[in-house]
Motif scaffolding. Structure first.
Motif, PDB file in Angstrom:
ATOM      1  N   ALA A 130      52.794   5.905  17.377  1.00 15.98           N
ATOM      2  CA  ALA A 130      53.545   6.557  16.304  1.00 15.98           C
ATOM      3  C   ALA A 130      52.602   6.863  15.146  1.00 15.98           C
ATOM      4  CB  ALA A 130      54.681   5.647  15.836  1.00 15.98           C
ATOM      5  N   PRO A 131      52.882   7.922  14.391  1.00 18.49           N
ATOM      6  CA  PRO A 131      52.001   8.260  13.257  1.00 18.49           C
ATOM      7  C   PRO A 131      51.867   7.132  12.234  1.00 18.49           C
ATOM      8  CG  PRO A 131      53.562  10.041  13.675  1.00 18.49           C
ATOM      9  CD  PRO A 131      53.936   8.908  14.572  1.00 18.49           C
ATOM     10  N   ILE A 132      52.911   6.342  12.069  1.00 19.84           N
ATOM     11  CA  ILE A 132      52.857   5.231  11.104  1.00 19.84           C
ATOM     12  C   ILE A 132      51.832   4.196  11.554  1.00 19.84           C
ATOM     13  CG2 ILE A 132      54.160   3.288  10.159  1.00 19.84           C
ATOM     14  CD1 ILE A 132      56.590   5.116  10.142  1.00 19.84           C
ATOM     15  N   THR A 133      51.851   3.841  12.828  1.00 19.33           N
ATOM     16  CA  THR A 133      50.900   2.861  13.347  1.00 19.33           C
ATOM     17  C   THR A 133      49.483   3.381  13.233  1.00 19.33           C
ATOM     18  OG1 THR A 133      52.597   2.186  14.925  1.00 19.33           O
ATOM     19  CG2 THR A 133      50.374   1.374  15.308  1.00 19.33           C
ATOM     20  N   LYS A 134      49.305   4.632  13.599  1.00 20.49           N
ATOM     21  CA  LYS A 134      47.974   5.243  13.553  1.00 20.49           C
ATOM     22  C   LYS A 134      47.431   5.265  12.126  1.00 20.49           C
ATOM     23  CE  LYS A 134      45.726   9.644  14.572  1.00 20.49           C
ATOM     24  NZ  LYS A 134      45.939  10.990  15.111  1.00 20.49           N
ATOM     25  N   SER A 135      48.237   5.727  11.188  1.00 17.50           N
ATOM     26  CA  SER A 135      47.756   5.797   9.799  1.00 17.50           C
ATOM     27  C   SER A 135      47.541   4.409   9.218  1.00 17.50           C
ATOM     28  CB  SER A 135      48.721   6.606   8.940  1.00 17.50           C
ATOM     29  OG  SER A 135      49.976   5.975   8.874  1.00 17.50           O
ATOM     30  N   PHE A 136      48.359   3.435   9.620  1.00 18.41           N
ATOM     31  CA  PHE A 136      48.170   2.076   9.144  1.00 18.41           C
ATOM     32  C   PHE A 136      46.846   1.502   9.625  1.00 18.41           C
ATOM     33  CE2 PHE A 136      48.589  -2.527   9.813  1.00 18.41           C
ATOM     34  CZ  PHE A 136      48.787  -2.932   8.506  1.00 18.41           C
ATOM     35  N   LEU A 137      46.550   1.684  10.892  1.00 15.37           N
ATOM     36  CA  LEU A 137      45.288   1.175  11.427  1.00 15.37           C
ATOM     37  C   LEU A 137      44.096   1.855  10.766  1.00 15.37           C
ATOM     38  CD1 LEU A 137      46.203   0.843  15.194  1.00 15.37           C
ATOM     39  CD2 LEU A 137      45.769  -1.010  13.571  1.00 15.37           C
ATOM     40  N   VAL A 138      44.229   3.132  10.449  1.00 17.35           N
ATOM     41  CA  VAL A 138      43.151   3.844   9.760  1.00 17.35           C
ATOM     42  C   VAL A 138      42.941   3.270   8.359  1.00 17.35           C
ATOM     43  CG1 VAL A 138      42.507   6.074   8.767  1.00 17.35           C
ATOM     44  CG2 VAL A 138      43.316   5.953  11.111  1.00 17.35           C
ATOM     45  N   VAL A 139      44.026   2.996   7.657  1.00 19.30           N
ATOM     46  CA  VAL A 139      43.914   2.429   6.308  1.00 19.30           C
ATOM     47  C   VAL A 139      43.284   1.035   6.362  1.00 19.30           C
ATOM     48  CG1 VAL A 139      45.272   1.511   4.369  1.00 19.30           C
ATOM     49  CG2 VAL A 139      45.771   3.771   5.273  1.00 19.30           C
ATOM     50  N   VAL A 140      43.693   0.234   7.320  1.00 18.57           N
ATOM     51  CA  VAL A 140      43.129  -1.109   7.459  1.00 18.57           C
ATOM     52  C   VAL A 140      41.632  -1.019   7.763  1.00 18.57           C
ATOM     53  CG1 VAL A 140      43.193  -3.230   8.829  1.00 18.57           C
ATOM     54  CG2 VAL A 140      45.310  -2.173   8.097  1.00 18.57           C
ATOM     55  N   ALA A 141      41.258  -0.049   8.602  1.00 16.41           N
ATOM     56  CA  ALA A 141      39.837   0.146   8.918  1.00 16.41           C
ATOM     57  C   ALA A 141      39.063   0.636   7.703  1.00 16.41           C
ATOM     58  CB  ALA A 141      39.685   1.133  10.072  1.00 16.41           C
ATOM     59  N   GLU A 142      39.641   1.565   6.936  1.00 12.31           N
ATOM     60  CA  GLU A 142      38.980   2.067   5.723  1.00 12.31           C
ATOM     61  C   GLU A 142      38.718   0.948   4.729  1.00 12.31           C
ATOM     62  OE1 GLU A 142      41.493   5.092   4.122  1.00 12.31           O
ATOM     63  OE2 GLU A 142      40.640   6.667   5.371  1.00 12.31           O
ATOM     64  N   ASN A 143      39.650   0.015   4.646  1.00 11.55           N
ATOM     65  CA  ASN A 143      39.522  -1.085   3.692  1.00 11.55           C
ATOM     66  C   ASN A 143      38.728  -2.262   4.251  1.00 11.55           C
ATOM     67  OD1 ASN A 143      40.999   0.389   1.856  1.00 11.55           O
ATOM     68  ND2 ASN A 143      42.939  -0.571   2.419  1.00 11.55           N
ATOM     69  N   GLY A 144      38.272  -2.148   5.485  1.00 11.60           N
ATOM     70  CA  GLY A 144      37.465  -3.207   6.081  1.00 11.60           C
ATOM     71  C   GLY A 144      38.236  -4.482   6.363  1.00 11.60           C
ATOM     72  N   ARG A 145      39.499  -4.369   6.725  1.00 12.05           N
ATOM     73  CA  ARG A 145      40.342  -5.551   6.944  1.00 12.05           C
ATOM     74  C   ARG A 145      40.751  -5.730   8.404  1.00 12.05           C
ATOM     75  NH1 ARG A 145      39.206  -8.089   2.358  1.00 12.05           N
ATOM     76  NH2 ARG A 145      39.787  -6.885   0.544  1.00 12.05           N
ATOM     77  N   LEU A 146      40.036  -5.094   9.320  1.00  9.14           N
ATOM     78  CA  LEU A 146      40.403  -5.235  10.731  1.00  9.14           C
ATOM     79  C   LEU A 146      40.186  -6.654  11.244  1.00  9.14           C
ATOM     80  CD1 LEU A 146      39.131  -1.855  12.163  1.00  9.14           C
ATOM     81  CD2 LEU A 146      41.493  -2.630  12.011  1.00  9.14           C
ATOM     82  N   THR A 147      39.365  -7.431  10.563  1.00 14.76           N
ATOM     83  CA  THR A 147      39.167  -8.825  10.968  1.00 14.76           C
ATOM     84  C   THR A 147      40.437  -9.653  10.748  1.00 14.76           C
ATOM     85  OG1 THR A 147      38.274  -9.372   8.801  1.00 14.76           O
ATOM     86  CG2 THR A 147      36.693  -8.796  10.527  1.00 14.76           C
ATOM     87  N   GLN A 148      41.326  -9.168   9.906  1.00 20.12           N
ATOM     88  CA  GLN A 148      42.557  -9.898   9.606  1.00 20.12           C
ATOM     89  C   GLN A 148      43.767  -9.317  10.327  1.00 20.12           C
ATOM     90  OE1 GLN A 148      43.073 -10.346   5.411  1.00 20.12           O
ATOM     91  NE2 GLN A 148      41.136 -11.401   5.153  1.00 20.12           N
TER      92      GLN A 148
END
Length: 168
Positions: A130-148
């Motif tokens: 879904a676009p919401i999931t995709k954009s959320f993962l992109v934002v988390v990646a932009e902010n460097g929080r994928l480790t969490q």
């Protein structure tokens, strides 16, 4: 000066405390007349003075992962697809836990954000997220929080369970 301060404090105390006590006993009597409600029951008509946001998370969790989870919960709630978004986010977590290379890709701090965003975008497009999931993962990646990501998912799960009146 000390006597004047004591006199002023005594005057304020004698003037405001009885009024506050009277107000509290009136509020207690009014609340005792109302029927009790359970944890997840909606408030009775006119019970709450404040407008409740129906899309807000049902709990107040704290910390950075909870902020991200709250944003995802609110966006998914407004779109009306919380279960879909939660399942898609869980599939990303499961993929990371199942594949060491993917987990390294997500958690590597030396990899550029543009590579991570491009990889996540390709992953989401391939899985038809879904676009919401995709954009959320992109934002988390932009902010460097994928480790969490796991902690974010845990907070999101607590929100959805609380909304369904369930306990983990």
């Amino acid at each position: 000066a000390r006597d004047m301060l004591r006199t002023t404090a005594t005057a304020l105390w004698s003037r405001f405390v009885p009024a506050a006590r009277q107000h509290l006993t009136g509020a207690t009597a009014a609340s005792a007349q109302r029927a009790t409600r359970s944890f997840c029951a909606p408030p009775a008509a006119g019970e709450d003075e404040y407008e409740i946001d129906e899309h807000a998370p049902p709990l107040n969790l704290f910390g950075l992962p909870a902020r991200y989870a709250s944003a995802l919960y609110t966006a998914a709630s407004k779109a009306g697809n919380i279960p879909t978004v939660q399942a898609e986010f869980k599939s990303v977590i499961d993929a990371a836990n199942g594949d060491a290379k993917f987990k390294t890709f997500l958690e590597d701090p030396t990899m550029s954000k543009t590579k991570k965003i491009a990889g996540l975008t390709a992953f989401c497009d391939g899985a038809n997220f879904a676009p919401i999931t995709k954009s959320f993962l992109v934002v988390v990646a932009e902010n460097g929080r994928l480790t969490q990501a796991q902690k974010i998912y845990d907070a999101l799960e607590e929100y959805t369970l609380a909304a369904a009146c369930q306990v983990k």
